[in-house]
Design an enzyme around this catalytic site. Structure first.
Site, PDB file in Angstrom:
ATOM      1  N   ARG A 103       0.721  -1.112  -0.146  1.00  0.00           N
ATOM      2  CA  ARG A 103       0.011   0.091  -0.079  1.00  0.00           C
ATOM      3  C   ARG A 103       1.010   1.386  -0.107  1.00  0.00           C
ATOM      4  NH1 ARG A 103      -4.358   1.259   4.668  1.00  0.00           N
ATOM      5  NH2 ARG A 103      -2.575   2.086   5.810  1.00  0.00           N
ATOM      6  N   THR A 107      -0.783   7.446  -1.173  1.00  0.00           N
ATOM      7  CA  THR A 107      -2.091   7.578  -1.646  1.00  0.00           C
ATOM      8  C   THR A 107      -2.901   6.537  -1.364  1.00  0.00           C
ATOM      9  OG1 THR A 107      -1.237   5.874  -3.341  1.00  0.00           O
ATOM     10  CG2 THR A 107      -0.779   8.304  -3.978  1.00  0.00           C
ATOM     11  N   ASP A 199       0.820  -1.915  12.076  1.00  0.00           N
ATOM     12  CA  ASP A 199       0.985  -2.637  10.796  1.00  0.00           C
ATOM     13  C   ASP A 199       1.408  -3.971  11.248  1.00  0.00           C
ATOM     14  OD1 ASP A 199       2.352  -1.053   8.069  1.00  0.00           O
ATOM     15  OD2 ASP A 199       2.806  -3.436   8.640  1.00  0.00           O
ATOM     16  N   ASP A 202       4.508  -5.317   9.564  1.00  0.00           N
ATOM     17  CA  ASP A 202       5.886  -4.705  10.789  1.00  0.00           C
ATOM     18  C   ASP A 202       6.004  -5.503  12.256  1.00  0.00           C
ATOM     19  OD1 ASP A 202       6.657  -3.034   8.589  1.00  0.00           O
ATOM     20  OD2 ASP A 202       6.010  -1.100   9.949  1.00  0.00           O
TER      21      ASP A 202
HETATM   22  C1  PRP Z   1      -1.135  -4.003   4.660  1.00  0.00           C
HETATM   23  C2  PRP Z   1      -2.061  -5.132   5.066  1.00  0.00           C
HETATM   24  C3  PRP Z   1      -3.029  -5.264   3.764  1.00  0.00           C
HETATM   25  C4  PRP Z   1      -2.971  -3.584   3.617  1.00  0.00           C
HETATM   26  C5  PRP Z   1      -4.249  -3.196   4.095  1.00  0.00           C
HETATM   27  O1  PRP Z   1      -0.193  -4.356   3.784  1.00  0.00           O
HETATM   28  O2  PRP Z   1      -1.373  -6.423   5.138  1.00  0.00           O
HETATM   29  O3  PRP Z   1      -2.599  -5.912   2.457  1.00  0.00           O
HETATM   30  O4  PRP Z   1      -2.108  -3.098   4.312  1.00  0.00           O
HETATM   31  O5  PRP Z   1      -4.723  -1.986   3.610  1.00  0.00           O
HETATM   32  P1  PRP Z   1      -5.828  -1.468   2.547  1.00  0.00           P
HETATM   33  O6  PRP Z   1      -7.302  -2.279   3.051  1.00  0.00           O
HETATM   34  O7  PRP Z   1      -5.864  -0.002   3.245  1.00  0.00           O
HETATM   35  O8  PRP Z   1      -5.345  -1.712   1.371  1.00  0.00           O
HETATM   36  P2  PRP Z   1       1.091  -3.313   3.555  1.00  0.00           P
HETATM   37  O9  PRP Z   1       0.700  -2.497   2.210  1.00  0.00           O
HETATM   38  O10 PRP Z   1       1.414  -2.419   4.716  1.00  0.00           O
HETATM   39  O11 PRP Z   1       2.172  -4.285   2.871  1.00  0.00           O
HETATM   40  P3  PRP Z   1       2.988  -5.655   3.732  1.00  0.00           P
HETATM   41  O12 PRP Z   1       1.895  -6.684   3.996  1.00  0.00           O
HETATM   42  O13 PRP Z   1       3.952  -5.812   2.917  1.00  0.00           O
HETATM   43  O14 PRP Z   1       3.489  -4.960   5.213  1.00  0.00           O
HETATM   44  N1  URA Z   2      -2.210  -2.146   7.205  1.00  0.00           N
HETATM   45  C1  URA Z   2      -1.898  -2.393   8.403  1.00  0.00           C
HETATM   46  O1  URA Z   2      -1.125  -3.433   8.568  1.00  0.00           O
HETATM   47  N2  URA Z   2      -2.473  -2.079   9.711  1.00  0.00           N
HETATM   48  C2  URA Z   2      -3.623  -1.126   9.461  1.00  0.00           C
HETATM   49  O2  URA Z   2      -4.173  -0.511  10.513  1.00  0.00           O
HETATM   50  C3  URA Z   2      -4.064  -0.854   8.017  1.00  0.00           C
HETATM   51  C4  URA Z   2      -3.421  -1.396   7.056  1.00  0.00           C
END
Ligand code: PRP
Ligand code: URA
Length: 208
Positions: A103, A107, A199, A202
């Protein structure tokens, strides 16, 4: 379209530990894996059965077995892999698709960097997994890609959802049932679920 919040006490208890900021990376990963197996149990509740003839030590019988081709779990990277582990604990023979999305922090739009899936998705039940349904932009894009590759029977399993995300996902994919452990209060101005757990990626992998 349906949304199921699995209110089983074991899930809710484990989820509270996951939310706690004091919970270690190792415990967070273990709890996610445990909850994933329980969510998988719920998401597969309506799978079709057939029967086959087997012999027990006592007698022959017509015994129930899953009908059709093996399931596909589609992990939305990275954090989806935490749910994937627990789902595979329950269904070890499942096939696996990987959808690399992150994400964009400004944006909040998903950026795809990888896609690999079994080529007969249309003949299988596909369960997409990602712990967080926040704006739903990532889940909507991931399910769209699965459908472009032929998937017809798709479900979505997450750990936590925001009400805004559930509504948007339902509007985009009304045919895809959602299974979650909780629907939280709201999204904050940065698109994070409140109270949430922070997150997910993380916390799973010890990054920032
Ligand atoms: C997080 C989570 C989802 C997304 C959710 O991933 O695991 O994929 O955010 O957010 P949204 O509903 O607003 O799209 P992230 O983009 O942080 O990537 P990662 O799993 O690689 O940490
Ligand atoms: N992605 C995450 O990992 N946590 C949130 O709260 C939203 C998006």
């Amino acid at each position: 379209m349906s949304v199921t919040v699995v209110e089983h006490p074991l899930i809710q208890h484990k989820l509270t530990h996951m939310r706690d900021v004091e919970t270690s990376t190792g415990s967070f990963r273990r709890l996610l894996r445990e909850i994933a197996a329980l969510l998988c149990y719920e998401a597969t509740r309506d799978l079709k059965l057939t029967t086959k003839t087997i012999a027990t030590p006592m007698a022959e019988m017509e015994a129930p077995v899953l009908a059709g081709k093996k399931l596909v779990f589609a992990s939305i990277l990275r954090a989806g892999n935490g749910l994937l582990e627990g789902m595979l604990d329950l269904v070890p023979s499942a096939r696996v698709a990987h959808i690399g999305l992150y994400r964009d922090h400004k944006t909040l739009q998903p950026v795809e960097y990888y896609f690999k899936a079994p080529d007969d998705l249309g003949a299988r039940v596909v369960i997409a997994v990602d712990p967080m349904l926040a704006t739903a932009n990532s889940a909507i894009a991931a399910v769209q890609r699965l459908k472009e590759h032929g998937a017809k029977d798709v479900r979505f399993v997450c750990l936590l959802a925001a009400p805004e995300g559930v509504e948007k996902f339902q509007a985009a994919h009304p045919d895809v049932p959602v299974v979650t452990a909780a629907i939280d209060s709201h999204l904050n101005e940065k698109g994070y679920i409140v109270p949430g757990l922070g997150d997910a990626g993380d916390r799973m992998y010890g990054t920032k």
